[in-house]
Design a protein around this motif. Structure first.
Motif, PDB file in Angstrom:
ATOM      1  N   GLY A 155       0.763  -1.239   0.000  1.00 14.41           N
ATOM      2  CA  GLY A 155       0.000   0.000   0.000  1.00 14.41           C
ATOM      3  C   GLY A 155       0.790   1.284   0.000  1.00 14.41           C
ATOM      4  O   GLY A 155       0.202   2.370  -0.069  1.00 14.41           O
ATOM      5  N   ILE A 156       2.100   1.222   0.068  1.00 18.38           N
ATOM      6  CA  ILE A 156       2.891   2.451   0.122  1.00 18.38           C
ATOM      7  C   ILE A 156       2.690   3.272  -1.146  1.00 18.38           C
ATOM      8  O   ILE A 156       2.354   4.458  -1.093  1.00 18.38           O
ATOM      9  CB  ILE A 156       4.395   2.152   0.353  1.00 18.38           C
ATOM     10  CG1 ILE A 156       4.610   1.553   1.740  1.00 18.38           C
ATOM     11  CG2 ILE A 156       5.225   3.427   0.178  1.00 18.38           C
ATOM     12  CD1 ILE A 156       6.031   1.076   2.006  1.00 18.38           C
ATOM     13  N   VAL A 157       2.900   2.665  -2.298  1.00 19.81           N
ATOM     14  CA  VAL A 157       2.821   3.414  -3.555  1.00 19.81           C
ATOM     15  C   VAL A 157       1.424   4.005  -3.738  1.00 19.81           C
ATOM     16  O   VAL A 157       1.277   5.213  -3.958  1.00 19.81           O
ATOM     17  CB  VAL A 157       3.205   2.537  -4.766  1.00 19.81           C
ATOM     18  CG1 VAL A 157       2.989   3.294  -6.069  1.00 19.81           C
ATOM     19  CG2 VAL A 157       4.654   2.076  -4.656  1.00 19.81           C
ATOM     20  N   SER A 158       0.400   3.189  -3.634  1.00 22.06           N
ATOM     21  CA  SER A 158      -0.951   3.692  -3.892  1.00 22.06           C
ATOM     22  C   SER A 158      -1.354   4.786  -2.912  1.00 22.06           C
ATOM     23  O   SER A 158      -1.970   5.783  -3.311  1.00 22.06           O
ATOM     24  CB  SER A 158      -1.976   2.553  -3.869  1.00 22.06           C
ATOM     25  OG  SER A 158      -2.031   1.961  -2.592  1.00 22.06           O
ATOM     26  N   SER A 159      -0.998   4.645  -1.660  1.00 19.85           N
ATOM     27  CA  SER A 159      -1.374   5.651  -0.660  1.00 19.85           C
ATOM     28  C   SER A 159      -0.695   6.990  -0.917  1.00 19.85           C
ATOM     29  O   SER A 159      -1.332   8.040  -0.850  1.00 19.85           O
ATOM     30  CB  SER A 159      -1.009   5.160   0.746  1.00 19.85           C
ATOM     31  OG  SER A 159      -1.725   3.994   1.062  1.00 19.85           O
ATOM     32  N   SER A 170      -1.693   8.647  -4.376  1.00 23.72           N
ATOM     33  CA  SER A 170      -3.073   9.131  -4.323  1.00 23.72           C
ATOM     34  C   SER A 170      -3.132  10.565  -3.813  1.00 23.72           C
ATOM     35  O   SER A 170      -3.947  11.366  -4.281  1.00 23.72           O
ATOM     36  CB  SER A 170      -3.926   8.232  -3.420  1.00 23.72           C
ATOM     37  OG  SER A 170      -4.092   6.969  -3.997  1.00 23.72           O
ATOM     38  N   ARG A 171      -2.272  10.903  -2.854  1.00 23.77           N
ATOM     39  CA  ARG A 171      -2.233  12.285  -2.340  1.00 23.77           C
ATOM     40  C   ARG A 171      -1.825  13.247  -3.459  1.00 23.77           C
ATOM     41  O   ARG A 171      -2.363  14.347  -3.576  1.00 23.77           O
ATOM     42  CB  ARG A 171      -1.251  12.431  -1.173  1.00 23.77           C
ATOM     43  CG  ARG A 171      -1.510  11.571   0.046  1.00 23.77           C
ATOM     44  CD  ARG A 171      -2.812  11.830   0.776  1.00 23.77           C
ATOM     45  NE  ARG A 171      -3.988  11.230   0.211  1.00 23.77           N
ATOM     46  CZ  ARG A 171      -4.363   9.943   0.295  1.00 23.77           C
ATOM     47  NH1 ARG A 171      -3.608   9.073   0.926  1.00 23.77           N
ATOM     48  NH2 ARG A 171      -5.480   9.530  -0.261  1.00 23.77           N
ATOM     49  N   GLY A 226      -1.799  16.476  -9.401  1.00 21.14           N
ATOM     50  CA  GLY A 226      -0.407  16.203  -9.761  1.00 21.14           C
ATOM     51  C   GLY A 226      -0.294  14.977 -10.642  1.00 21.14           C
ATOM     52  O   GLY A 226      -1.114  14.067 -10.568  1.00 21.14           O
ATOM     53  N   ASN A 227       0.737  14.963 -11.464  1.00 19.51           N
ATOM     54  CA  ASN A 227       0.977  13.855 -12.383  1.00 19.51           C
ATOM     55  C   ASN A 227       2.358  13.263 -12.106  1.00 19.51           C
ATOM     56  O   ASN A 227       3.352  13.987 -12.077  1.00 19.51           O
ATOM     57  CB  ASN A 227       0.897  14.350 -13.831  1.00 19.51           C
ATOM     58  CG  ASN A 227       0.943  13.212 -14.820  1.00 19.51           C
ATOM     59  OD1 ASN A 227       0.448  12.125 -14.569  1.00 19.51           O
ATOM     60  ND2 ASN A 227       1.564  13.463 -15.968  1.00 19.51           N
ATOM     61  N   ILE A 228       2.410  11.953 -11.903  1.00 23.23           N
ATOM     62  CA  ILE A 228       3.686  11.262 -11.723  1.00 23.23           C
ATOM     63  C   ILE A 228       4.274  11.053 -13.115  1.00 23.23           C
ATOM     64  O   ILE A 228       3.655  10.407 -13.957  1.00 23.23           O
ATOM     65  CB  ILE A 228       3.496   9.895 -11.035  1.00 23.23           C
ATOM     66  CG1 ILE A 228       2.737  10.020  -9.720  1.00 23.23           C
ATOM     67  CG2 ILE A 228       4.836   9.190 -10.866  1.00 23.23           C
ATOM     68  CD1 ILE A 228       3.441  10.745  -8.620  1.00 23.23           C
ATOM     69  N   THR A 229       5.447  11.618 -13.373  1.00 15.76           N
ATOM     70  CA  THR A 229       6.065  11.487 -14.692  1.00 15.76           C
ATOM     71  C   THR A 229       7.164  10.430 -14.715  1.00 15.76           C
ATOM     72  O   THR A 229       7.586  10.010 -15.790  1.00 15.76           O
ATOM     73  CB  THR A 229       6.629  12.840 -15.168  1.00 15.76           C
ATOM     74  OG1 THR A 229       7.579  13.318 -14.216  1.00 15.76           O
ATOM     75  CG2 THR A 229       5.502  13.856 -15.346  1.00 15.76           C
ATOM     76  N   ASP A 230       7.622  10.012 -13.545  1.00 17.22           N
ATOM     77  CA  ASP A 230       8.607   8.935 -13.463  1.00 17.22           C
ATOM     78  C   ASP A 230       8.531   8.374 -12.048  1.00 17.22           C
ATOM     79  O   ASP A 230       8.360   9.140 -11.091  1.00 17.22           O
ATOM     80  CB  ASP A 230      10.019   9.439 -13.766  1.00 17.22           C
ATOM     81  CG  ASP A 230      11.000   8.291 -13.965  1.00 17.22           C
ATOM     82  OD1 ASP A 230      10.755   7.443 -14.834  1.00 17.22           O
ATOM     83  OD2 ASP A 230      12.006   8.242 -13.236  1.00 17.22           O
ATOM     84  N   LEU A 240       0.993  14.435   2.688  1.00 18.28           N
ATOM     85  CA  LEU A 240       1.940  13.333   2.468  1.00 18.28           C
ATOM     86  C   LEU A 240       2.536  12.851   3.784  1.00 18.28           C
ATOM     87  O   LEU A 240       2.691  11.643   4.000  1.00 18.28           O
ATOM     88  CB  LEU A 240       3.054  13.770   1.512  1.00 18.28           C
ATOM     89  CG  LEU A 240       2.661  13.924   0.055  1.00 18.28           C
ATOM     90  CD1 LEU A 240       3.749  14.672  -0.723  1.00 18.28           C
ATOM     91  CD2 LEU A 240       2.394  12.565  -0.575  1.00 18.28           C
ATOM     92  N   ARG A 241       2.861  13.774   4.673  1.00 16.52           N
ATOM     93  CA  ARG A 241       3.438  13.392   5.969  1.00 16.52           C
ATOM     94  C   ARG A 241       2.427  12.632   6.817  1.00 16.52           C
ATOM     95  O   ARG A 241       2.790  11.688   7.520  1.00 16.52           O
ATOM     96  CB  ARG A 241       3.955  14.627   6.697  1.00 16.52           C
ATOM     97  CG  ARG A 241       5.250  15.144   6.103  1.00 16.52           C
ATOM     98  CD  ARG A 241       5.788  16.338   6.863  1.00 16.52           C
ATOM     99  NE  ARG A 241       7.088  16.731   6.307  1.00 16.52           N
ATOM    100  CZ  ARG A 241       7.595  17.944   6.411  1.00 16.52           C
ATOM    101  NH1 ARG A 241       6.926  18.893   7.070  1.00 16.52           N
ATOM    102  NH2 ARG A 241       8.770  18.218   5.874  1.00 16.52           N
ATOM    103  N   GLU A 242       1.154  13.034   6.767  1.00 12.54           N
ATOM    104  CA  GLU A 242       0.113  12.302   7.501  1.00 12.54           C
ATOM    105  C   GLU A 242      -0.004  10.875   6.975  1.00 12.54           C
ATOM    106  O   GLU A 242      -0.085   9.917   7.748  1.00 12.54           O
ATOM    107  CB  GLU A 242      -1.229  13.024   7.382  1.00 12.54           C
ATOM    108  CG  GLU A 242      -1.296  14.324   8.148  1.00 12.54           C
ATOM    109  CD  GLU A 242      -2.534  15.164   7.832  1.00 12.54           C
ATOM    110  OE1 GLU A 242      -3.333  14.774   6.934  1.00 12.54           O
ATOM    111  OE2 GLU A 242      -2.700  16.217   8.476  1.00 12.54           O
ATOM    112  N   THR A 243      -0.004  10.744   5.656  1.00 11.62           N
ATOM    113  CA  THR A 243      -0.089   9.424   5.035  1.00 11.62           C
ATOM    114  C   THR A 243       1.144   8.598   5.383  1.00 11.62           C
ATOM    115  O   THR A 243       1.039   7.413   5.719  1.00 11.62           O
ATOM    116  CB  THR A 243      -0.242   9.563   3.508  1.00 11.62           C
ATOM    117  OG1 THR A 243      -1.450  10.269   3.236  1.00 11.62           O
ATOM    118  CG2 THR A 243      -0.271   8.208   2.826  1.00 11.62           C
TER     119      THR A 243
END
Length: 175
Positions: A105-109, A112-113, A119-123, A154-157
């Motif tokens: 769940g690290i990546v998805s959590s 998602s923020r 925002g768009n993840i480009t890499d 992000l820090r809360e997550t």
């Protein structure tokens, strides 16, 4: 020259020297231009994605690349893509880093923020070294995003996941 066709080409399998050289030589021999590419090793397995452009059709590209897969250690796929204008990134570039104990769940959590604020993840790259999980992502954020509020989210997550997180704007001279 005929109509330009874009191809998404993936090569996956057991790593060995020469895969990139062989693949790109075949594509070059067909007169295809490499427009984008990404290659990495994933747990010892080779993974490459290429976007090529040229006037060869999918069947021709597949037939030319077939010898790469003939030994059974690689899988090659070719798919035609629509030719589209690539939109210029209208936001700001950031680097997102996450590190800590591995768990589902690290990546998805975390991503998602980023998505929640447009925002768009480009890499994105992740690595598991023993029990340590590391994620590094290049992120394009809209210019009007409150980056401080995103970092709080992000820090809360990250705290819920038991990992650390950082978010840094990329300076123009770092590009």
């Amino acid at each position: 020259m005929g109509a330009v066709t874009l191809h998404a080409i993936t090569v996956l399998g057991h790593d060995r020297p020469g895969i990139i050289a062989e693949t790109t030589a075949i594509l070059g021999g067909l007169g295809l231009n490499l427009e984008d590419s990404s290659m990495t090793l994933l747990r010892g397995h080779f993974a490459m994605t290429l976007i090529s452009a040229g006037d060869a059709d999918v069947d021709t590209v597949e037939a030319a690349l077939a010898p790469l897969a003939s030994g059974g250690d690689l899988t090659v796929s070719v798919r035609e893509l629509p030719v589209e204008r690539v939109a210029d990134l209208a936001g700001t570039s950031w680097v997102l880093s996450v590190h800590g104990g591995d768990r589902p769940g690290i990546v998805s959590s975390v991503v998602s923020r980023v998505a929640e604020v447009g925002g768009n993840i480009t890499d994105l790259t992740t690595r598991l070294a023993g029990d340590l999980y590391v994620l590094v992502a290049e992120v394009d954020l809209p210019k009007d995003v409150d980056s401080d509020a995103l970092l709080v989210s992000l820090r809360e997550t990250a705290a819920e996941l038991g990992v650390g997180v950082s978010l840094h704007e990329v300076e123009a001279d770092e590009l």
